[in-house]
Design an enzyme around this catalytic site. Structure first.
Site, PDB file in Angstrom:
ATOM      1  N   ASP A  68     -20.695 -59.522  38.789  1.00 38.50           N
ATOM      2  CA  ASP A  68     -19.663 -58.636  39.337  1.00 38.50           C
ATOM      3  C   ASP A  68     -18.717 -59.348  40.292  1.00 38.50           C
ATOM      4  O   ASP A  68     -18.935 -60.507  40.661  1.00 38.50           O
ATOM      5  CB  ASP A  68     -20.324 -57.434  40.039  1.00 38.50           C
ATOM      6  CG  ASP A  68     -21.445 -57.847  40.998  1.00 38.50           C
ATOM      7  OD1 ASP A  68     -21.582 -59.041  41.304  1.00 38.50           O
ATOM      8  OD2 ASP A  68     -22.178 -56.952  41.448  1.00 38.50           O
ATOM      9  N   ASN A 134     -29.356 -48.413  47.239  1.00 37.81           N
ATOM     10  CA  ASN A 134     -29.334 -47.163  46.462  1.00 37.81           C
ATOM     11  C   ASN A 134     -29.776 -47.398  45.014  1.00 37.81           C
ATOM     12  O   ASN A 134     -29.608 -46.541  44.163  1.00 37.81           O
ATOM     13  CB  ASN A 134     -27.923 -46.553  46.494  1.00 37.81           C
ATOM     14  CG  ASN A 134     -26.869 -47.489  45.913  1.00 37.81           C
ATOM     15  OD1 ASN A 134     -27.196 -48.549  45.378  1.00 37.81           O
ATOM     16  ND2 ASN A 134     -25.608 -47.102  46.007  1.00 37.81           N
ATOM     17  N   HIS A 136     -28.602 -49.817  42.989  1.00 37.15           N
ATOM     18  CA  HIS A 136     -27.617 -50.387  42.058  1.00 37.15           C
ATOM     19  C   HIS A 136     -28.025 -51.792  41.620  1.00 37.15           C
ATOM     20  O   HIS A 136     -28.693 -52.528  42.344  1.00 37.15           O
ATOM     21  CB  HIS A 136     -26.185 -50.331  42.604  1.00 37.15           C
ATOM     22  CG  HIS A 136     -25.829 -51.290  43.689  1.00 37.15           C
ATOM     23  ND1 HIS A 136     -25.036 -50.929  44.750  1.00 37.15           N
ATOM     24  CD2 HIS A 136     -26.115 -52.597  43.888  1.00 37.15           C
ATOM     25  CE1 HIS A 136     -24.859 -51.962  45.540  1.00 37.15           C
ATOM     26  NE2 HIS A 136     -25.507 -52.996  45.044  1.00 37.15           N
ATOM     27  N   GLU A 141     -23.347 -48.401  40.202  1.00 39.75           N
ATOM     28  CA  GLU A 141     -23.777 -47.460  41.230  1.00 39.75           C
ATOM     29  C   GLU A 141     -24.497 -46.258  40.608  1.00 39.75           C
ATOM     30  O   GLU A 141     -24.342 -45.994  39.411  1.00 39.75           O
ATOM     31  CB  GLU A 141     -22.541 -46.964  41.995  1.00 39.75           C
ATOM     32  CG  GLU A 141     -21.805 -48.050  42.763  1.00 39.75           C
ATOM     33  CD  GLU A 141     -22.464 -48.395  44.103  1.00 39.75           C
ATOM     34  OE1 GLU A 141     -23.707 -48.425  44.184  1.00 39.75           O
ATOM     35  OE2 GLU A 141     -21.721 -48.643  45.062  1.00 39.75           O
TER      36      GLU A 141
HETATM   37  C1  GLP Z   1     -24.218 -56.213  46.334  1.00 38.37           C
HETATM   38  C2  GLP Z   1     -24.162 -56.857  44.947  1.00 38.37           C
HETATM   39  C3  GLP Z   1     -25.453 -56.727  44.206  1.00 38.37           C
HETATM   40  C4  GLP Z   1     -26.598 -57.082  45.127  1.00 38.37           C
HETATM   41  C5  GLP Z   1     -26.682 -56.077  46.233  1.00 38.37           C
HETATM   42  C6  GLP Z   1     -27.797 -56.331  47.217  1.00 38.37           C
HETATM   43  O1  GLP Z   1     -23.583 -54.995  46.434  1.00 38.37           O
HETATM   44  N1  GLP Z   1     -23.101 -56.376  44.120  1.00 38.37           N
HETATM   45  O2  GLP Z   1     -25.426 -57.540  43.049  1.00 38.37           O
HETATM   46  O3  GLP Z   1     -27.799 -57.092  44.418  1.00 38.37           O
HETATM   47  O4  GLP Z   1     -25.469 -56.040  46.937  1.00 38.37           O
HETATM   48  O5  GLP Z   1     -27.432 -57.260  48.165  1.00 38.37           O
HETATM   49  P1  GLP Z   1     -28.405 -58.008  49.147  1.00 38.37           P
HETATM   50  O6  GLP Z   1     -29.138 -58.993  48.308  1.00 38.37           O
HETATM   51  O7  GLP Z   1     -27.511 -58.658  50.139  1.00 38.37           O
HETATM   52  O8  GLP Z   1     -29.295 -56.973  49.729  1.00 38.37           O
END
Ligand code: GLP
Length: 248
Positions: A68, A134, A136, A141
Site C-alpha cells: 500500500d 482495527n 486491517h 479497512e
Molecule cells: C499501517 C499499514 C499496515 C500496517 C499497520 C500496522 O496502517 N498500512 O500495513 O500493518 O499500519 O502498523 P504497525 O506495524 O506500525 O502497528
C-alpha cells in the site's frame, strides 16, 4: 493452516520472521516477495539486512510488491511508504530498484496499473503483513466486503489516529490510501504476519479465533489455502494464550 511462533521479545520474533522470509528467498532466488510497512516489520528488515551482509541471502533476482501507499505523498516524502522501504530495506541490500513495486501515492487512478503489476509477477511466493489495531491488512479497512483488487481506500479515524504518531500533527496524515486487495493477498503462496506488543493482543485473537468477517479484515486469513505464519511476541499473544492455550 495457522502456525503461531511466539518470541520472548519483539527481537526474537522478528528474527524468526526473517528466517521464514529468508527460507523462501534461499529456495527460490527469483522469488516474488510481498512487503509491508509500519513499525512491526522494521526489526525483521534489519535482520534480513544482517543476513545479506553476512552473505547468507541475496535479493539480486528477487522482485517485490508492496501492499500500500498513502495518496498524496510523493516517493521522496519521508512518511511515504516508498521512502520507508528504501530507508529500511532496499538501500541496504542488493535488490534491483527496477524490481521493486509500490502503488504510486500521487495518482488516484493508480489501481488498474497496480493490478496489472501484481498480475505480471505471476504469483507472490510470500506475503508479509502487519495488522492494524482495527484488524486491517495492507490498508484494507473494516468494511462490508473484502476488496478483491487494488482499491482507493478512505482511512478510518482509528487508523488516522494510530498513524498520526509518525507525522508532526494529525492534520498532516493523509486520509486516503491505495491498497492491494484482500483477494490479491489471499492468492500468495504463503503469508507471514508480524505483530508486537499488548496493543495487538485483542485484535490478534479476534482475527484468528473470531468469526470471519470483513469487519475484521485479517480474519479472512482463517480461510487461507496455505500456511499463515504468525510471528509475535508474548505480549501480542497474551489474549490468545489465555483463551486458546492449545494454539501456541
Ligand atoms: C499501517 C499499514 C499496515 C500496517 C499497520 C500496522 O496502517 N498500512 O500495513 O500493518 O499500519 O502498523 P504497525 O506495524 O506500525 O502497528
Amino acid at each position: 493452516m495457522i502456525r503461531i511462533v511466539c518470541g520472548k521479545t519483539e527481537q526474537e520474533a522478528s528474527v524468526a520472521a526473517a528466517n521464514v522470509m529468508a527460507d523462501v528467498i534461499k529456495s527460490k532466488s527469483n522469488a516474488v516477495i510481498g512487503l509491508a510497512t509500519g513499525s512491526s516489520p522494521i526489526n525483521m528488515y534489519k535482520e534480513l539486512i544482517r543476513m545479506y551482509e553476512a552473505g547468507e541471502i541475496s535479493f539480486k533476482n528477487v522482485k517485490s510488491v508492496n501492499l500500500d501507499e498513502y495518496v498524496g505523498l510523493a516517493p521522496d516524502h519521508d512518511q511515504s511508504y516508498a521512502y520507508f522501504m528504501n530507508e529500511n530495506l532496499f538501500k541496504s541490500v542488493d535488490i534491483d530498484k527496477a524490481n521493486t513495486n509500490l502503488p504510486s501515492g500521487l495518482a488516484e487512478a493508480e489501481c488498474k496499473r497496480y493490478d496489472a503489476v501484481i498480475e505480471s509477477m505471476g504469483g507472490v511466493d510470500i506475503q508479509l503483513l502487519g495488522i492494524g489495531n482495527n484488524g486491517h491488512i495492507g490498508f484494507n479497512e473494516p468494511d462490508t466486503h473484502f476488496p478483491k483488487t487494488t482499491s482507493l481506500v478512505e482511512l478510518t479515524d482509528s487508523t488516522i489516529d494510530a498513524n498520526s504518531r509518525f507525522f508532526a500533527s494529525r492534520e498532516l496524515v493523509p486520509t486516503k490510501a491505495i491498497s492491494m486487495g484482500i483477494g490479491q493477498i489471499m492468492k500468495a503462496d504463503k503469508i507471514l504476519l508480524v505483530a508486537f506488543g499488548k496493543g495487538k493482543s485483542e485484535i490478534l485473537e479476534k482475527a484468528f479465533f473470531g468469526p470471519v468477517t470483513p469487519e475484521v479484515p485479517a480474519s479472512v486469513l482463517q480461510f487461507f489455502k496455505g500456511e499463515v505464519v504468525v510471528c509475535a511476541d508474548e505480549a501480542a499473544l497474551s489474549v490468545i494464550k489465555e483463551k486458546h492455550p492449545e494454539a501456541i
